[in-house]
Each structure stands twice: as C-alpha cells, then as structure tokens.
Design a protein around this motif. Structure first.
Motif, PDB file in Angstrom:
ATOM      1  N   ALA A  94       0.866  -1.249   0.094  1.00  0.00           N
ATOM      2  CA  ALA A  94       0.103  -0.030  -0.105  1.00  0.00           C
ATOM      3  C   ALA A  94       0.918   1.348   0.045  1.00  0.00           C
ATOM      4  CB  ALA A  94      -1.159   0.051   1.252  1.00  0.00           C
ATOM      5  N   GLY A  95       0.237   2.389  -0.169  1.00  0.00           N
ATOM      6  CA  GLY A  95       1.070   3.753  -0.249  1.00  0.00           C
ATOM      7  C   GLY A  95       1.054   4.142   1.173  1.00  0.00           C
ATOM      8  N   PRO A  96       1.753   5.489   1.368  1.00  0.00           N
ATOM      9  CA  PRO A  96       1.532   5.838   2.778  1.00  0.00           C
ATOM     10  C   PRO A  96       0.398   6.203   3.340  1.00  0.00           C
ATOM     11  CG  PRO A  96       3.231   7.076   1.345  1.00  0.00           C
ATOM     12  CD  PRO A  96       2.361   6.010   0.409  1.00  0.00           C
ATOM     13  N   SER A  97      -0.448   6.911   2.509  1.00  0.00           N
ATOM     14  CA  SER A  97      -1.830   7.097   3.273  1.00  0.00           C
ATOM     15  C   SER A  97      -3.085   6.398   2.663  1.00  0.00           C
ATOM     16  CB  SER A  97      -2.094   8.630   2.981  1.00  0.00           C
ATOM     17  OG  SER A  97      -1.941   8.957   1.715  1.00  0.00           O
ATOM     18  N   GLU A  98      -2.797   5.818   1.465  1.00  0.00           N
ATOM     19  CA  GLU A  98      -3.869   5.378   0.579  1.00  0.00           C
ATOM     20  C   GLU A  98      -3.672   3.761   0.029  1.00  0.00           C
ATOM     21  OE1 GLU A  98      -5.934   8.767  -1.967  1.00  0.00           O
ATOM     22  OE2 GLU A  98      -4.320   7.750  -2.639  1.00  0.00           O
ATOM     23  N   THR A  99      -4.491   2.855  -0.178  1.00  0.00           N
ATOM     24  CA  THR A  99      -4.306   1.694  -0.505  1.00  0.00           C
ATOM     25  C   THR A  99      -3.683   1.703  -1.886  1.00  0.00           C
ATOM     26  OG1 THR A  99      -6.556   1.483  -1.386  1.00  0.00           O
ATOM     27  CG2 THR A  99      -6.174   0.791   0.829  1.00  0.00           C
ATOM     28  N   SER A 100      -3.471   0.442  -2.442  1.00  0.00           N
ATOM     29  CA  SER A 100      -2.923   0.119  -3.760  1.00  0.00           C
ATOM     30  C   SER A 100      -3.365  -1.079  -4.318  1.00  0.00           C
ATOM     31  CB  SER A 100      -1.414   0.225  -3.765  1.00  0.00           C
ATOM     32  OG  SER A 100      -0.791   0.025  -4.864  1.00  0.00           O
ATOM     33  N   PRO A 101      -4.592  -1.112  -5.051  1.00  0.00           N
ATOM     34  CA  PRO A 101      -4.942  -2.291  -5.560  1.00  0.00           C
ATOM     35  C   PRO A 101      -3.756  -2.948  -6.618  1.00  0.00           C
ATOM     36  CG  PRO A 101      -6.708  -0.535  -5.512  1.00  0.00           C
ATOM     37  CD  PRO A 101      -5.304  -0.048  -5.082  1.00  0.00           C
TER      38      PRO A 101
ATOM     39  N   PHE B 222      -9.085  -6.211  -2.129  1.00  0.00           N
ATOM     40  CA  PHE B 222      -8.526  -5.880  -0.736  1.00  0.00           C
ATOM     41  C   PHE B 222      -8.920  -4.353  -0.173  1.00  0.00           C
ATOM     42  CE2 PHE B 222      -5.851  -9.290  -2.329  1.00  0.00           C
ATOM     43  CZ  PHE B 222      -6.075 -10.276  -1.338  1.00  0.00           C
ATOM     44  N   GLU B 223      -9.695  -3.651  -1.021  1.00  0.00           N
ATOM     45  CA  GLU B 223     -10.029  -2.432  -0.478  1.00  0.00           C
ATOM     46  C   GLU B 223     -10.879  -2.274   0.830  1.00  0.00           C
ATOM     47  OE1 GLU B 223      -9.630   0.793  -2.086  1.00  0.00           O
ATOM     48  OE2 GLU B 223      -8.081  -0.468  -2.228  1.00  0.00           O
ATOM     49  N   SER B 224     -11.207  -3.566   1.311  1.00  0.00           N
ATOM     50  CA  SER B 224     -11.770  -3.468   2.697  1.00  0.00           C
ATOM     51  C   SER B 224     -10.663  -3.177   3.723  1.00  0.00           C
ATOM     52  CB  SER B 224     -12.480  -4.856   3.052  1.00  0.00           C
ATOM     53  OG  SER B 224     -13.443  -5.227   2.293  1.00  0.00           O
ATOM     54  N   TYR B 225      -9.704  -3.089   3.580  1.00  0.00           N
ATOM     55  CA  TYR B 225      -8.565  -2.818   4.320  1.00  0.00           C
ATOM     56  C   TYR B 225      -7.893  -1.517   3.929  1.00  0.00           C
ATOM     57  CZ  TYR B 225      -9.247  -7.735   4.776  1.00  0.00           C
ATOM     58  OH  TYR B 225      -9.979  -9.166   4.947  1.00  0.00           O
ATOM     59  N   ASP B 226      -7.548  -0.587   5.133  1.00  0.00           N
ATOM     60  CA  ASP B 226      -6.975   0.682   4.559  1.00  0.00           C
ATOM     61  C   ASP B 226      -5.364   0.549   4.432  1.00  0.00           C
ATOM     62  OD1 ASP B 226      -5.621   0.408   7.075  1.00  0.00           O
ATOM     63  OD2 ASP B 226      -6.906   2.135   8.052  1.00  0.00           O
ATOM     64  N   ALA B 227      -4.830   1.455   4.162  1.00  0.00           N
ATOM     65  CA  ALA B 227      -3.382   1.521   4.085  1.00  0.00           C
ATOM     66  C   ALA B 227      -2.377   0.905   5.044  1.00  0.00           C
ATOM     67  CB  ALA B 227      -2.745   2.852   3.753  1.00  0.00           C
ATOM     68  N   VAL B 228      -2.778   0.631   6.206  1.00  0.00           N
ATOM     69  CA  VAL B 228      -2.282  -0.322   7.189  1.00  0.00           C
ATOM     70  C   VAL B 228      -2.858  -1.573   7.627  1.00  0.00           C
ATOM     71  CG1 VAL B 228      -1.075   1.617   8.196  1.00  0.00           C
ATOM     72  CG2 VAL B 228      -3.167   1.030   9.046  1.00  0.00           C
ATOM     73  N   GLY B 229      -3.935  -1.835   6.794  1.00  0.00           N
ATOM     74  CA  GLY B 229      -4.492  -3.039   7.262  1.00  0.00           C
ATOM     75  C   GLY B 229      -5.734  -3.165   7.915  1.00  0.00           C
ATOM     76  N   LYS B 230      -6.189  -1.975   8.420  1.00  0.00           N
ATOM     77  CA  LYS B 230      -7.273  -1.791   9.229  1.00  0.00           C
ATOM     78  C   LYS B 230      -8.586  -2.357   8.624  1.00  0.00           C
ATOM     79  CE  LYS B 230      -8.929   0.637  13.419  1.00  0.00           C
ATOM     80  NZ  LYS B 230      -8.878   2.001  14.140  1.00  0.00           N
ATOM     81  N   PHE B 231      -9.619  -2.838   9.107  1.00  0.00           N
ATOM     82  CA  PHE B 231     -10.783  -3.180   8.216  1.00  0.00           C
ATOM     83  C   PHE B 231     -11.650  -1.995   8.016  1.00  0.00           C
ATOM     84  CE2 PHE B 231     -15.161  -4.677   7.880  1.00  0.00           C
ATOM     85  CZ  PHE B 231     -15.108  -5.471   6.747  1.00  0.00           C
ATOM     86  N   ARG B 232     -12.207  -1.798   6.963  1.00  0.00           N
ATOM     87  CA  ARG B 232     -13.254  -0.386   6.821  1.00  0.00           C
ATOM     88  C   ARG B 232     -14.313  -1.001   5.852  1.00  0.00           C
ATOM     89  NH1 ARG B 232      -9.734   3.160   2.393  1.00  0.00           N
ATOM     90  NH2 ARG B 232      -9.704   1.842   1.076  1.00  0.00           N
ATOM     91  N   THR B 233     -15.425  -0.211   5.927  1.00  0.00           N
ATOM     92  CA  THR B 233     -16.401  -0.352   5.129  1.00  0.00           C
ATOM     93  C   THR B 233     -16.897   0.838   4.183  1.00  0.00           C
ATOM     94  OG1 THR B 233     -18.260   0.445   6.834  1.00  0.00           O
ATOM     95  CG2 THR B 233     -17.661  -2.090   6.561  1.00  0.00           C
ATOM     96  N   MET B 234     -16.027   1.901   4.759  1.00  0.00           N
ATOM     97  CA  MET B 234     -16.194   3.290   4.107  1.00  0.00           C
ATOM     98  C   MET B 234     -14.947   3.831   3.649  1.00  0.00           C
ATOM     99  SD  MET B 234     -19.760   3.707   4.142  1.00  0.00           S
ATOM    100  CE  MET B 234     -19.749   5.453   3.801  1.00  0.00           C
ATOM    101  N   GLU B 235     -14.840   4.537   2.482  1.00  0.00           N
ATOM    102  CA  GLU B 235     -13.739   5.251   2.009  1.00  0.00           C
ATOM    103  C   GLU B 235     -14.279   6.816   2.259  1.00  0.00           C
ATOM    104  OE1 GLU B 235     -10.650   6.055  -1.494  1.00  0.00           O
ATOM    105  OE2 GLU B 235     -11.770   4.436  -1.494  1.00  0.00           O
ATOM    106  N   LYS B 236     -13.829   7.359   3.184  1.00  0.00           N
ATOM    107  CA  LYS B 236     -14.466   8.730   3.424  1.00  0.00           C
ATOM    108  C   LYS B 236     -16.024   8.795   3.497  1.00  0.00           C
ATOM    109  CE  LYS B 236     -10.461  11.092   1.549  1.00  0.00           C
ATOM    110  NZ  LYS B 236     -10.007  12.238   0.512  1.00  0.00           N
TER     111      LYS B 236
END
Length: 582
Positions: free
Chosen positions: A401-408, A471-485
């Motif tokens: 992943a990137g510093p602040s965003e994911t990377s598919p 894998f977009e369900s996980y943020d840039a450090v791997g924390k689970f999420r359901t929303m992007e902003k």
C-alpha cells in the motif's frame, strides 16, 4: 600484523583458494575423505535454462498457469537436473554459521554486508566489492580474536603443552573440516599449517598462531561460498554431476537449518550414508524436528512475503496505528503464524490463506479490532467475516500500500507473483500516477479503473487490478473498513484460477478461492523449490519440481520441504560450460 596478513594471502593463494567472485558455475578439486561428486549420464542433452519469472520468463506470464512448460509437448526428463550457481553465504547463513562454528552470536554480517534479490525472487549474497572484501577481512579478524580470547580451550581438540605443532596440526584438520564443510586436501592442509608456522616464526605464541589460522580460513571462498567442486575430472556432454556426500550435507543443512551441518550430519557425510536414499531421508527427518528448521522456514517466509520491507515503510503520520511496536509486531505475527500452520497445525496451503486466527499482542490488537492485555504474542481468533490467513494480515496489507492510501495494483501484483507465480512485463517508462480524486472518480477503486484505461497500462492492469480491488476493505495499514470517506467500499473483483475466471464479492471470498486453488498450491511448491536451490527452475528441473509439487498436493508443507532434498535437482547438478568436454 601486516606481515602476518601478507602471509595469509600468500598461503591462501598457494592452497588454490582464490576464486573469481563473478563466476556462476562450479570449480575446484575433488572432495577427499568421502565419495567425490560422481559423474552420471543424463538421459538427454542439457537444455537451456528458463529465465525466472520477473525476468521475462515464458513459463508464467499473465494468466498462464504456474509451472507450464515453455515448450509445449516437450517431454519431461526424470533423469535431468538443472545447474547450480556459485552462491556466497547470505547474511542469515553467515551469521548462523559463525555462531555454530565459533560460538559468535554478534550477527556481524547485519548492517555490514548486503544481499540482493535474485531473479528467482529470493535473496542472494551480492558480489564482493573491494569495500566488502575489507569488511569480510575485518569480520574474520575480530571473530578470530574474540574466539581465541574467550573460547580457545573449547576450540582446540588437544593440550598444546604436549606439543604445540602437533596440537596445531590436529586443530587445523578438525576445525578446517567444519569451516570448509569438507576435509582438507593434503596440499591445503600443508598450506594452512604453513600459516601457523609463519605466525610462530614472527613471534606469535600458540594462541595467536591459532588466531591467524582462523582468520585465514574465515576469509577463504571455501568458507564464504557454497562450492561444489569437480576438479581434474571431466564431464562429457549429457552427463550430470552427483553431489559428493559433503556437498549434499551442506545443501541439506543450509536449506533446512540455514547453517552449517551439525556433527551427526557430518558423520553421515563421512560414512557415505547420506548418499543412500535411506540415509538421506533419515537425516532430513532428524533435522526437521529441530528448532533451527523453524528459524530457517521463518527466513524463507520473510523473503517470500517481503517482510523486511515493513521496517522501512513510511506511513502518513496521521495514521496513529502505525507505530514502531506495530511494525515490529507485524513481522513476528506472520512468521509465528506460518510456523504454527506448518509445524503445529495441518500444514495445508489452504489453512495459510483461510485460518480464522492469527498471533497478536497488545500492540497489534487495535489494528485488528481486538483487545489483548499483554505484550506476549498469543493465538487470537479473528472475525472470519472480515479477514482470514496471510492475506488478511497487516504485514501484507501495509507493505502493499502507499503511505496514506491503498494500492490495488501492488496488492494484485503480489497475489499474481507470489501466490500464482505469474509474471508481468516490465512497466513502460514514465507511467502516469494514479489520477487525483475528482467528482467523477473519488474512491481508489474509481481512480484505479480510470488509470487502467491508459493504453500503455491496460494490459497489465487488467490482470492485477481486479484482484487487488478485492482488498479495498482494508486501509493503508490493514485496518478493516467499510467506507472510504463518504463512499461505501466495493471490494468485488475477479481472478483466473485453475483455468476458470472466478468472481468474488470481498477479500474473504477471494482468499477462500485462492486457498482451494491448485494453481496456488503449485506456486507455493515452486517458491519453496526456488528457495531450496537458490535459483529459478529450468527445463531440466521440471521432473523434480513436479515431484515436490505432488508431495504438497497429496500432503502438506512439511511433505513439500522434506521431499525437495530427495529430488534429482537437489542431489545432482548440470555441469557448467567450462566443465564439459567439447
């Protein structure tokens, strides 16, 4: 000391130990004290090696199944074996060998020497520059000095007072056999003894003479490299070299334990028992029960999954979960998890990808949404509806992943190359970055799809992105999420497995499909096979690779690891061009 070092270099040259660092074949003299590497006829002429995935390999490009032959219809030769490159001990191997040879636990190679990623995807020791030659000399001098000062009595097999010269000769014969992983030839023994004699004549006492000998032996290519020698014998075209019992002992030990052979393995080499199927299987089984194998498989895990990247990852300071304790913990989590599945669990590849648990401590708990009270790692159940197995762990998700965003793109490429053994062509120059967020493309998914429409990028992104978007369900450090902003995450995607296009609606469904895939099992077998041989497979290795992959398909990871040392590509090698008669 300068005079003594000059004597060291002269004697090493006289012993025939100088070596061309850039050589990629095998050189040297027959092994004494046991059966030499034998020349055996191969059923067919040598075939050209196939480039490794990542280097334009035709064996696994895009959606082509892992391990497919590059020449359709070409028969697999069970009597063939690939070449053996000359490899220097990696930092991991060097530190372990110095520990077991001399009791040195300072890990001197860390931070001083460098390893490169080879074309097979695993670490190989870098070529020795003039600066690194100096570093190796300094390491040898310091370790020899420390060993003689602190552990001389435990190193020498005799009492020097009974005769210094005789005791020194006995020490050289026993210590050098362990350091060089084989007995010395007569002229080599004489050359090393000459070192000791030169040191004594220069005014050094017995202990200092032993120090000079150790210093020289540790700088020799016979210590620093995995050397498999042919010597004065010649090989006819179409013949293979069977490893000597000493060479096989080293191959087995460095693969399974990451270090030099122990006393029992040396004894099996000396007796010739290691060259029998029963003797080899017995030693593999014995070593497999030792703790060193866990450490060696942990090193394989670190290299295969790129865990060393985590220490260097820079994340957005706004991500509060990314702390030094979390970075260190993620590496341990993955290594502990793989070791547990492999040695304590069922050892199945499917479990690696779908296990509903991991090994967490208090630092990692917040990242995974669980509460753990102490710093000790413990087996912890996870929400199986959110994450399972290796691909649900922060080590993979944060590193890809990137510093602040994911990377598919990164996450999809990881699955393609590390779990499916498929390679992609090199990206074109000046690849445009992901477009910035806009009204039309706010989410990473939307921006990734927009980026993939670029004609220069579309072919590769069509393979990577549909996997990585899962894998977009996980943020840039791997924390689970359901929303992007303010947008709901869409983690759906598709992947080609076992010749079929599969669709999935989220990461758990994706890893369930990967866990059941024969392509994934074949690739895992291929990855471990490459690690064991220190190179990519060639056409001549197809039978051996198939044998290893079959062991995994019928059994588990333990069966895979214990089968590889019995394959022909492990016990034999294709001679290099300079060893073959015209």
């Amino acid at each position: 000391m300068n005079t003594v070092l000059t004597e060291i270099r002269i004697a090493v040259v006289a012993a025939g130990a100088l070596f061309v660092v850039s050589c990629s074949g095998t050189i040297g003299a027959d092994e004494p004290g046991g059966e030499p590497g034998r020349v055996t006829p191969a059923a067919t002429a040598p075939k050209p090696a196939v480039p490794a995935p990542g280097a334009g390999s035709p064996m696994s490009v895009g959606d082509k199944p892992a391990g497919e032959a590059d020449r359709p219809g070409a028969p697999i030769d069970p009597a063939a074996a690939g070449p053996r490159p000359v490899l220097r001990l990696t930092r991991f191997e060097l530190n372990n060998t110095l520990r077991d040879l001399l009791g040195d636990t300072s890990n001197p190679a860390v931070g001083l020497l460098s390893d490169d990623i080879g074309p097979h995807g695993f670490e190989v020791a870098a070529g020795v520059s003039a600066a690194e030659a100096t570093i190796l000399q300094e390491i040898a001098e310091k370790i020899a000095t420390d060993a003689v000062k602190a552990r001389l009595a435990s190193l020498i097999p005799c009492a020097p007072a009974a005769g210094d010269d005789a005791c020194a000769r006995q020490f050289i014969a026993t210590f050098a056999k362990r350091a060089w992983r084989r007995p010395l030839l007569t002229d080599e023994q004489a050359a090393v003894e000459a070192l000791y004699t030169a040191a004594r004549k220069s005014g050094q006492d017995f202990a200092q003479g032993i120090r000079v000998v150790i210093t020289a032996l540790l700088q020799s290519p016979d210590f620093l490299y995995h050397l498999e020698r042919l010597g004065s014998r010649t090989v006819k075209a179409g013949a293979l070299v069977q490893l000597s019992s000493w060479e096989l002992a080293s191959r087995v030990s460095y693969f399974l334990a990451g270090t030099m052979p122990d006393g029992e393995l040396f004894a099996a080499a000396e007796s010739g028992a290691l060259l029998t199927p029963t003797g080899l299987t017995a030693q593999v089984t014995r070593l497999f029960g030792q703790l060193a194998v866990r450490a060696s498989m942990g090193e394989l895990t670190r290299q295969w999954l790129g865990l060393s990247r985590i220490d260097r990852l820079a994340k957005d300071p706004a991500i509060k979960e990314w702390t030094p304790a979390v970075r260190a913990g993620l590496v341990q989590e993955t290594q502990r998890f793989v070791a547990h599945v492999m040695f304590d669990g069922d050892g199945r590849v499917e479990t690696l990808l779908t296990a509903p648990f991991s090994f967490l401590n208090d630092a990692l708990g917040p990242l995974y949404g669980v509460t753990i009270a102490n710093k000790d790692f413990q087996k912890t159940p996870l929400d199986a509806g959110q994450r399972t197995g290796l691909l649900g762990q922060g080590s993979f998700l944060a590193a890809q992943a990137g510093p602040s965003e994911t990377s598919p793109v990164k996450r999809g490429n990881f699955v393609l190359t590390k779990l499916l053994c498929r390679s992609l062509p090199a990206p074109p120059e000046n690849v445009p970055p992901l477009p910035p967020s806009s009204v039309q493309a706010r989410t990473i998914r939307q921006r990734t799809i927009q980026h993939a429409t670029d004609p220069a990028c579309s072919a590769c992104h069509a393979l990577m992105d549909p996997i990585g978007l899962g894998f977009e369900s996980y943020d840039a450090v791997g924390k689970f999420r359901t929303m992007e902003k303010t947008d709901v995450i869409d983690p759906s995607g598709k992947v080609t497995l076992d010749g079929q296009l599969r669709t999935f609606t989220g990461p758990v469904e994706l890893v369930q499909a990967l866990g059941k895939s024969a392509d994934v099992r074949a690739c895992v077998g291929q990855q471990v096979f490459r690690y064991a041989l220190g190179r990519a497979e060639s056409n001549d290795d197809r039978a051996a690779l198939a044998q290893a992959q079959a062991a995994l398909a019928k059994g588990n990871l333990r069966d895979l690891v214990s089968t590889i040392p019995t394959t022909r590509s492990f016990t034999h090698r294709l001679p290099s061009a300079g060893e073959v008669l015209p």
